[in-house]
Design an enzyme around this catalytic site. Structure first.
Site, PDB file in Angstrom:
ATOM      1  N   ASP A 108      -0.682   3.389   9.950  1.00 10.33           N
ATOM      2  CA  ASP A 108       0.627   3.905  10.340  1.00 10.33           C
ATOM      3  C   ASP A 108       0.523   4.943  11.455  1.00 10.33           C
ATOM      4  OD1 ASP A 108       3.388   4.705  10.202  1.00 10.33           O
ATOM      5  OD2 ASP A 108       3.375   4.250   8.064  1.00 10.33           O
ATOM      6  N   HIS A 124       3.449   0.751  10.414  1.00  6.74           N
ATOM      7  CA  HIS A 124       4.675   1.506  10.174  1.00  6.74           C
ATOM      8  C   HIS A 124       5.762   0.695   9.475  1.00  6.74           C
ATOM      9  CE1 HIS A 124       6.962   5.119  10.913  1.00  6.74           C
ATOM     10  NE2 HIS A 124       7.876   4.526  11.654  1.00  6.74           N
ATOM     11  N   SER A 131      10.696   6.705   8.306  1.00  6.08           N
ATOM     12  CA  SER A 131      10.379   7.327   9.590  1.00  6.08           C
ATOM     13  C   SER A 131      11.294   8.525   9.829  1.00  6.08           C
ATOM     14  CB  SER A 131      10.464   6.265  10.697  1.00  6.08           C
ATOM     15  OG  SER A 131       9.821   6.688  11.866  1.00  6.08           O
TER      16      SER A 131
END
Length: 295
Positions: free
Chosen positions: A245, A272, A107
Site C-alpha cells: 500500500d 491500496h 484513504s
C-alpha cells in the site's frame, strides 16, 4: 464480490447553500456508511465495491462529497477543509436517518472518518479504517521511502521537477505511473468503477487539501496528525491495509497501537485497493468483523 448495481435510492441533500448526492443500497438495519478517498473523487469506486454487502443483509450508503460526482461543484477553495467535510458527513447521516453506523473510511475517507469519530462518537457502532493513516507526517516519510525504491537518479529527477513546478513533464509522470501501479492498484487492468472515479477527479479539493499527486503531500492537510487522539475512539475498529500500500503497513500499525479496541488485517497481495486486488481475502475479513459487532 463487487458488481455493478443501481442504488435503491438516490437522494439530494442540502449542505448549506449546496447539495450532495447520496446513494443507498438495501434495507437492512445495520448500516455501512462509506467515506471514499480522494479528496475530489466521486464515490463510484468505493460504493460499487461495497454495495454487494446487501447480499449479507446490510444497508450500504455512500455519497459524492461536495465538489465531486453528481454533487454541487463550487470553486471556492475555502470549502476544502476536513472540518467542513465532517459536518457534511453528519448532515448526510442525519438527513437519511441512519442512526448508529458502521463507518467505513478509505484513504482520505479514513482521515475524515477519524475526525468524524472524534467529533461524533455516539453516531458509531464500529469504525473501519481502510488503507489510511492517522498521521500524515509519518505517511510523508513512508512515501519518501517508496519513492526512493525507484533509484537515486529517478528521485533526483522528481525533486527537480517538483522544485521547478514542471509536474506535467512526461518523465515525471512516468515515475508517478510506476508508483501508482506498484502502490495504488497492482492489477494490470483497473476495474471500471475505479476508472470512473479517476476519470472525474476534481483537482480543486485534491490540490488544496493533499497536493498534485499521491506521492507529494503539500496541501492544507500535510501536518494533520490525530495519532495522539486515537485512544478517545473506543468503538470496535477494523484496520485493513495492503502489504504494498502507498499508505503503508507502518501507518496501519501505528493506528492499531493507538486504538483501544482494534484488529488489523494485512493483505499480502494488495496495494491500496484490496477490495479489487484481493477480494477473496478482503470480503471475509470485513464480513467477519461486521458480524461480530452487529445487532
Amino acid at each position: 464480490m463487487w458488481r455493478d448495481m443501481a442504488p435503491d435510492q438516490t437522494v439530494r441533500i442540502a449542505v448549506g447553500e449546496y447539495e450532495v448526492v447520496a446513494y443507498s443500497f438495501g434495507t437492512g438495519d445495520e448500516v455501512v456508511f462509506c467515506l471514499n478517498g480522494g479528496p475530489g473523487l466521486p464515490c463510484d469506486y468505493l460504493r460499487d465495491a461495497h454495495s454487494c454487502l446487501i447480499d449479507q443483509g446490510y444497508r450500504v450508503v455512500a455519497f459524492d462529497q461536495l465538489g465531486t460526482g453528481a454533487s454541487s461543484r463550487p470553486a471556492d477553495p475555502a470549502l476544502w477543509t476536513i472540518s467542513r467535510y465532517v459536518e457534511e458527513t453528519e448532515t448526510v447521516r442525519k438527513a437519511l436517518g441512519l442512526g448508529k453506523v458502521h463507518l467505513l473510511g478509505h484513504s482520505w475517507g479514513g482521515w475524515l472518518a477519524i475526525e468524524y469519530a472524534l467529533a461524533y462518537p455516539d453516531a458509531l457502532k464500529t469504525l473501519i479504517l481502510e488503507d489510511t493513516a492517522a498521521d500524515l507526517p509519518l505517511l510523508a516519510r513512508e512515501l519518501e521511502r517508496l519513492r526512493s525504491a525507484l533509484g537515486s537518479e529517478t528521485v533526483a529527477m522528481m525533486l527537480a521537477h517538483e522544485a521547478a513546478g514542471t509536474l506535467d513533464h512526461p518523465e515525471y509522470q512516468a515515475a508517478i505511473t510506476v508508483l501508482n501501479y506498484r502502490h495504488v492498484c497492482r492489477l494490470q487492468e483497473w476495474p471500471a468503477p475505479l476508472n470512473r472515479s479517476l476519470g472525474d477527479w476534481n483537482m480543486g479539493p485534491y490540490g488544496t487539501m493533499q497536493g498534485p499527486n499521491e506521492f507529494l503531500y503539500i496541501g492544507n492537510l500535510k501536518d494533520w496528525d490525530r495519532s495522539g487522539d486515537l485512544h478517545r475512539i473506543t468503538v470496535p475498529s477494523l484496520i485493513t491495509v495492503g502489504l504494498h500500500d502507498e499508505i503503508t503497513p507502518v501507518c496501519a500499525y501505528q493506528m492499531k497501537r493507538g486504538l483501544p479496541d482494534a484488529v488489523l488485517h494485512v493483505f499480502q497481495n494488495s496495494s491500496h485497493m484490496p477490495f479489487y486486488e484481493e477480494p477473496a481475502a478482503y470480503y471475509p475479513a470485513l464480513l467477519d468483523f461486521l458480524a461480530k459487532h452487529s445487532g
